[in-house]
Design a protein around this motif. Structure first.
Motif, short mmCIF file in Angstrom:
data_model
loop_
_atom_site.label_atom_id
_atom_site.label_comp_id
_atom_site.label_asym_id
_atom_site.label_seq_id
_atom_site.Cartn_x
_atom_site.Cartn_y
_atom_site.Cartn_z
N LEU A 1 0.46 4.05 -2.71
CA LEU A 1 0.26 5.42 -2.23
C LEU A 1 1.17 6.39 -3.01
O LEU A 1 0.71 7.44 -3.49
N SER B 1 0.83 -1.21 0.00
CA SER B 1 0.00 0.00 0.00
C SER B 1 0.86 1.26 0.00
O SER B 1 0.47 2.28 -0.57
N GLU C 1 -5.27 3.94 0.44
CA GLU C 1 -3.99 3.30 0.80
C GLU C 1 -3.52 3.75 2.17
O GLU C 1 -2.96 2.94 2.92
#
Length: 176
Positions: A136, A132, A153
């Protein structure tokens, strides 16, 4: 702001709302249905915001979710299908290449797919912190950064950290 970008941002914001709701259900099938809806919203958001790699790879994520919906969690086939899907993601990622930034979403979603196949929630939580984080960064760097993707995220990272801490504390309490 163009209508297309506004709609893309709205769809991007709907995705984390659906994702949040998905964490409230207690059935794998319901979770995957909601996650597929969130992934579809993310996919369309990426399309409208001009993120070709994010769009292409999230199509495979929808296929992955449908495949996992019908597979037995304990089946050895989960890892095989996850590896095939991760390879497809790699291929699509390079076909939709946006430059080196594409590596972030390609590697993250391929890795996430593999980790999902193990059926180990704690291992998945640990992997989400890394995957994530990569997505991101991708969400900040696409032509029209996605507000919903950034929120989604960020929440996934925080939720995973909290889940890891809670799981470790519960494990310690059981040993005591």
């Amino acid at each position: 702001m163009e209508t297309q970008i506004i709609i893309g941002q709205i769809l991007g914001i709907i995705a984390p709302i659906i994702t949040f709701v998905s964490y409230q259900v207690n059935s794998k099938k319901k979770l995957l249905i909601l996650q597929t809806g969130a992934t579809l919203a993310t996919c369309l958001s990426y399309l409208l915001l001009g993120a070709k790699s994010g769009f292409a790879l999230n199509i495979v994520c929808i296929i992955r979710n449908v495949a996992f919906f019908f597979q037995d969690s304990k089946s050895k086939f989960n890892l095989i299908s996850a590896c095939v899907l991760a390879a497809v993601m790699g291929g699509l990622g390079f076909l939709s290449w946006e430059g080196p930034i594409s590596l972030l979403v390609i590697l993250a979603l391929a890795a996430n797919t593999i980790f999902m196949s193990f059926g180990d929630a704690q291992l998945l939580r640990k992997s989400v912190i890394c995957t994530s984080s990569m997505i991101l960064i991708y969400n900040f760097c696409i032509p029209n950064p996605t507000i919903g993707g950034i929120i989604n995220e960020s929440v996934a990272i925080v939720a995973s950290i909290i889940g890891i801490i809670i799981f470790v504390k519960m494990k310690k309490e059981k040993r005591s």
